[in-house]
Structures are given as structure tokens and as C-alpha cells.
Enzyme design. Structure first.
Site, mmCIF file in Angstrom:
data_model
loop_
_atom_site.group_PDB
_atom_site.id
_atom_site.type_symbol
_atom_site.label_atom_id
_atom_site.label_comp_id
_atom_site.label_asym_id
_atom_site.label_seq_id
_atom_site.Cartn_x
_atom_site.Cartn_y
_atom_site.Cartn_z
ATOM 1 N N CYS A 152 108.622 27.937 33.415
ATOM 2 C CA CYS A 152 108.685 26.610 33.306
ATOM 3 C C CYS A 152 109.183 25.204 34.052
ATOM 4 O O CYS A 152 110.453 24.804 33.438
ATOM 5 C CB CYS A 152 108.322 25.961 31.711
ATOM 6 S SG CYS A 152 107.334 26.925 30.921
ATOM 7 N N GLY B 255 127.456 48.992 51.690
ATOM 8 C CA GLY B 255 126.813 49.299 53.302
ATOM 9 C C GLY B 255 126.511 48.194 53.934
ATOM 10 O O GLY B 255 127.128 47.140 53.688
ATOM 11 N N ARG C 292 116.386 36.367 42.640
ATOM 12 C CA ARG C 292 116.756 36.579 44.323
ATOM 13 C C ARG C 292 116.452 35.299 45.276
ATOM 14 O O ARG C 292 117.639 34.721 45.568
ATOM 15 C CB ARG C 292 116.781 37.849 45.244
ATOM 16 C CG ARG C 292 117.477 38.822 44.869
ATOM 17 C CD ARG C 292 117.726 40.073 45.531
ATOM 18 N NE ARG C 292 118.425 39.439 46.689
ATOM 19 C CZ ARG C 292 118.837 40.011 47.940
ATOM 20 N NH1 ARG C 292 117.242 39.350 48.012
ATOM 21 N NH2 ARG C 292 119.747 39.700 48.421
HETATM 22 N N1 LLP Z 1 131.089 47.986 46.433
HETATM 23 C C1 LLP Z 1 131.446 46.720 45.685
HETATM 24 C C2 LLP Z 1 132.537 46.276 45.470
HETATM 25 C C3 LLP Z 1 130.492 45.483 45.487
HETATM 26 O O1 LLP Z 1 130.609 44.432 44.638
HETATM 27 C C4 LLP Z 1 128.807 45.595 45.946
HETATM 28 C C5 LLP Z 1 128.102 44.945 46.026
HETATM 29 C C6 LLP Z 1 128.670 46.847 46.940
HETATM 30 C C7 LLP Z 1 129.511 47.989 47.231
HETATM 31 C C8 LLP Z 1 127.342 47.344 47.255
HETATM 32 O O2 LLP Z 1 127.039 45.723 48.459
HETATM 33 P P1 LLP Z 1 125.753 47.024 48.970
HETATM 34 O O3 LLP Z 1 125.880 48.011 49.947
HETATM 35 O O4 LLP Z 1 125.092 46.505 48.532
HETATM 36 O O5 LLP Z 1 125.846 45.423 50.172
HETATM 37 N N2 LLP Z 1 122.858 40.303 43.477
HETATM 38 C C9 LLP Z 1 123.583 39.629 45.104
HETATM 39 C C10 LLP Z 1 124.180 41.447 45.910
HETATM 40 C C11 LLP Z 1 125.445 41.471 45.603
HETATM 41 C C12 LLP Z 1 126.525 42.092 45.683
HETATM 42 C C13 LLP Z 1 128.116 42.301 44.873
HETATM 43 N N3 LLP Z 1 128.599 43.157 45.399
HETATM 44 C C14 LLP Z 1 121.724 39.461 46.309
HETATM 45 O O6 LLP Z 1 121.019 40.212 46.111
HETATM 46 O O7 LLP Z 1 122.050 40.215 47.777
#
Ligand code: LLP
Length: 409
Positions: A334, A233, A304
Site C-alpha cells: 500500500c 568484487g 532494490r
Molecule cells: N566487503 C565489505 C566490507 C562490504 O561492506 C561489502 C558490501 C562487500 C564486501 C561486498 O561487496 P560486493 O562484492 O557485493 O560489491 N545493498 C546494496 C549493496 C550494499 C553493499 C554493502 N557492502 C545493493 O543492493 O546494491
């Protein structure tokens, strides 16, 4: 009462109850979730896209607590999962198999076998080799989509830009015709969906619109496609920025995809603003170079800022007249990478004050670890004005749960 987080009489509250009161009960650090915020965000998607009644598959990786799955399942959500573990958790949380899509660029044989055994609605293949593997494992026709890499710049952090030609995900436009001719010959594949996911924390609509147009025109050309999956999204404002909302997202997307059934996989925009990480000030330190506010939450709880240099607002539990300072808000781990904010304008805190690191409902607990021997913190959700623990604080026992000391050591 406003859903989510707001100050009431100078005290930061979650769904109407004081956060400092919850901190007294639970101990810090902990994640605190607003049920109302999650319900509100999911409902916004449902309403905004109602014209095409999409299958909304909440992205499990955003936050895989089974209480959150349960809440979303009741609201009609499905799930996007990318591992056997997420599939297991989604099912435990009551998400029906017929609303689960299985994504991922490195599915193992065991992943595909479990997806088939659990009868997920759709497996989204990420490569031609994976198509061969799925076809060889499946004993009868199963629903398969392919993830296309549309080669579009999503204008986000490079670590989460997944639809660029150089990125590891999906089948590029150049290989698409080849993939389609291969898939059409496969006996056990019911090819029904084209999918993309171009990245996360995308704050403009144009990359979604461009990708959706590319996919839809291709889908119309080839004929057999019933579903268009537009991946994750919208991004969310972390610092009160003015972003397009879910309704303008829907207004742009619906006319493009209206001849197909739509699948959306939002994660961040469903749970991102639904939680804060509640922490307590341990020490204050002032050096020639800097001021530090040392708190009891750390990069193992919320990685993050350290990993992506992400900005999270930090709000005091209690509003007081205080001098504004510039400080680093850091944890007890640390290494210098252990910060929650750097060079942040913030009101001076006092020892034992509560600080709340906002918009920590997504990719926060789900990316936490035991680094530095730190037990992972609890998660609490406010339900009908009561703080309910949805994950207990880990104990020392949890730290050694899977460790062994073999004979001879
Ligand atoms: N569908 C797929 C195939 C995905 O790989 C992801 C997220 C989503 C849906 C959901 O996307 P969203 O609606 O949350 O943007 N760890 C990172 C974000 C990694 C997102 C990986 N894929 C952060 O903390 O910003």
C-alpha cells in the site's frame, strides 16, 4: 546446457528446467537460484586470481542462505561477515573459521567477543577506538587488520559509495600514521592486514586500481603487513551493459598486490546473476496517465528498485508474440514506492503470466522484510535439474513468532 537462465523452446529455464513448472509446484512469489551460476562465478574468481591464490571471502550480506554457504564452502570459499548473526550462519553453512574475516564499522563488544571465541582468521578494525576495544578484550594475540578509507570516488550509487572521505567507514589516510603507531604498542594484536572496501556495484577498474596502489605503497612503507584485502568484487551488468570481467579485474590487481597475500570479499559478482524472483501477474490496469502490471511480488521481497532506483530486467516465463507497451510493474503493497520497475518497455502480459525479475541473487532476499504482513517468500535452488527448497515460505506463525501480548492489554 548453458548455466543460469536461458529460453529453451520459448520457456525461460533455470539450469535447464522450466521456471513455470517450478512456479506451479512452489507457488509464487519465490526466488529461484541456479547452482551452476554460483559455481561458475566462484570458479571465475579462483581461476582469474590463481597466480596469487587469494583467500576469497564471499560477502555474507549479499545472500546469507546456509545452502549457498555450503556450496561455496565446498568450492573453497571463506566468508566476510559483519555481524554475529552472519558469523553464526557462515559457520552453520560449513565455512571454516580460519577463512572468516569480520568486518563492520560498529562492532559491539559482543561481536568482538564472538569473533575471538569462534577463532575467526581476521578482525578488520574500522576505527582507532575499535582497536582499543579489541586489544582490551583479546587475551592472546589475535590477527587484526585495519580498514583504510582511501578517499576514492567509486562512481556508484551514493548509498553504497563507502570509500569517500565523507563516508563513515575506515580510517582516513590523514589518521593512518597515528593509527599505526597506536596499534604497534598493543599487546594482543597481531597487525597483519590493510584493507579497503570502496563501494559496491563498481563498474570500472580504476577505483580498485588506485585504492590498491595506495594501500600497497603504504604497506611496503610500514613493513609488517602480510595481507592486502581489497574488499568487495566487481559490479555486474543489470541491463546487458559491457563491463570489465573478472579476468581483467585480476589482470589489473594481481601485479599490484603480488608481494602480499590477497583477500577479496566479492558478494554481488558471486551470486547476483544466480537468481530471479519469480512472480505472477495478478491484474492489469490502464489509467489516463499509465499502464500497470500488478504482480504478486512486492518491495518487501525486493527493495532494490524502491531504495536505489535499481534496474532489474523483467523477463516473461513464456515468450509470446505480444504488443510492446510501457508500464510500471508494481506489487500489492500500500504505497507508491512499491514498484519493481517504472516506465518499462515490456511485452504486454496476460493475467496469471509468470514474470521473472532477473539478477536478484544478491541484496534481494537478504534485504527482504515482512512489511504489510507479507510472509517472506521461499528460496529454491536447481540442483542436478531438480528444484530444491533452500528456505521454506514463511507462515502466519512466523509472523507472530516473537510477538507477545502482555497481561493487561
Ligand atoms: N566487503 C565489505 C566490507 C562490504 O561492506 C561489502 C558490501 C562487500 C564486501 C561486498 O561487496 P560486493 O562484492 O557485493 O560489491 N545493498 C546494496 C549493496 C550494499 C553493499 C554493502 N557492502 C545493493 O543492493 O546494491
Amino acid at each position: 546446457m548453458k548455466m543460469g537462465f536461458e529460453y529453451i523452446k520459448g520457456h525461460l529455464c533455470c539450469d535447464g528446467i522450466r521456471i513455470d513448472g517450478v512456479a506451479e509446484k512452489i507457488g509464487t512469489p519465490f526466488y529461484l537460484y541456479s547452482k551452476e551460476a554460483i559455481v561458475g562465478n566462484f570458479t571465475s574468481y579462483k581461476e582469474a586470481f590463481s597466480e596469487v591464490s587469494p583467500l576469497i571471502c564471499y560477502a555474507a550480506k549479499a545472500n546469507a542462505n546456509i545452502a549457498i554457504f555450503k556450496l561455496l564452502a565446498k568450492l573453497g570459499s571463506g566468508c566476510d561477515v559483519c555481524s554475529q548473526g552472519e558469523l553464526f550462519l557462515a559457520k552453520r553453512g560449513g565455512i571454516p573459521s580460519k577463512k572468516i574475516v569480520f568486518n563492520g564499522n560498529g562492532k559491539t563488544e559482543a561481536d568482538i567477543k564472538m569473533a575471538i571465541k569462534e577463532k575467526v582468521f581476521l578482525i578488520i578494525a574500522d576505527s582507532i577506538d575499535e582497536l582499543f576495544l579489541i586489544d582490551s578484550i583479546a587475551k592472546e594475540k589475535i590477527n587484526v587488520g585495519i580498514r583504510i578509507n582511501p578517499g576514492i570516488e567509486p562512481k556508484t550509487h551514493p548509498y553504497v559509495a563507502t570509500g569517500l572521505e565523507k563516508s563513515k567507514f575506515g580510517i582516513t589516510m590523514a589518521s593512518l600514521n597515528n593509527a599505526i603507531s597506536i596499534i604497534r604498542k598493543m599487546e594482543n594484536i597481531n597487525f597483519i592486514c590493510l584493507s579497503f572496501h570502496i563501494g559496491s556495484q563498481i563498474t570500472e577498474l580504476s577505483p580498485f586500481v588506485e585504492s590498491a596502489k595506495k594501500l600497497v605503497s603504504f604497506a611496503k612503507e610500514i613493513g609488517e603487513i602480510k595481507y592486502i584485502d581489497i574488499g568487495g568484487g566487481l559490479g555486474i551488468p543489470y541491463n546487458n551493459e559491457n563491463f570489465p570481467g573478472i579476468s581483467s579485474f585480476a589482470k589489473e590487481i594481481v601485479p599490484i598486490v603480488k608481494d602480499f597475500k590477497l583477500i577479496i570479499e566479492p558478494g554481488r559478482s558471486i551470486v547476483g546473476n544466480s537468481a530471479c524472483l519469480v512472480t505472477r501477474v495478478l491484474y492489469l490496469k490502464e489509467t489516463k496517465a499509465k499502464r500497470f502490471i500488478i504482480v504478486d511480488a512486492a518491495m518487501n521481497d525486493l527493495i532494490r528498485p524502491a531504495l536505489y532506483n535499481s534496474f532489474h530486467r523483467i523477463l516473461p516465463g513464456e515468450l509470446r508474440e505480444q504488443e510492446e507497451i510501457v508500464a510500471d510493474i508494481v506489487g500489492p503493497i500500500c504505497e507508491d514506492g512499491d514498484f519493481l520497475a517504472r516506465e518499462r518497455k515490456i511485452n504486454q502480459a496476460s493475467l496469471s503470466d509468470i514474470l521473472c525479475i532477473m539478477d536478484a541473487g544478491t541484496y534481494s532476499f537478504s534485504m527482504s522484510s515482512n512489511y504489510n504482513g507479507r510472509a517472506r517468500c521461499p528460496e529454491v535452488m536447481v540442483i542436478d535439474k531438480k528444484p530444491c527448497v533452500i528456505r521454506k515460505r514463511e507462515t502466519f506463525k512466523d509472523l507472530i513468532r516473537n510477538q507477545l501480548i502482555p497481561d493487561g492489554l
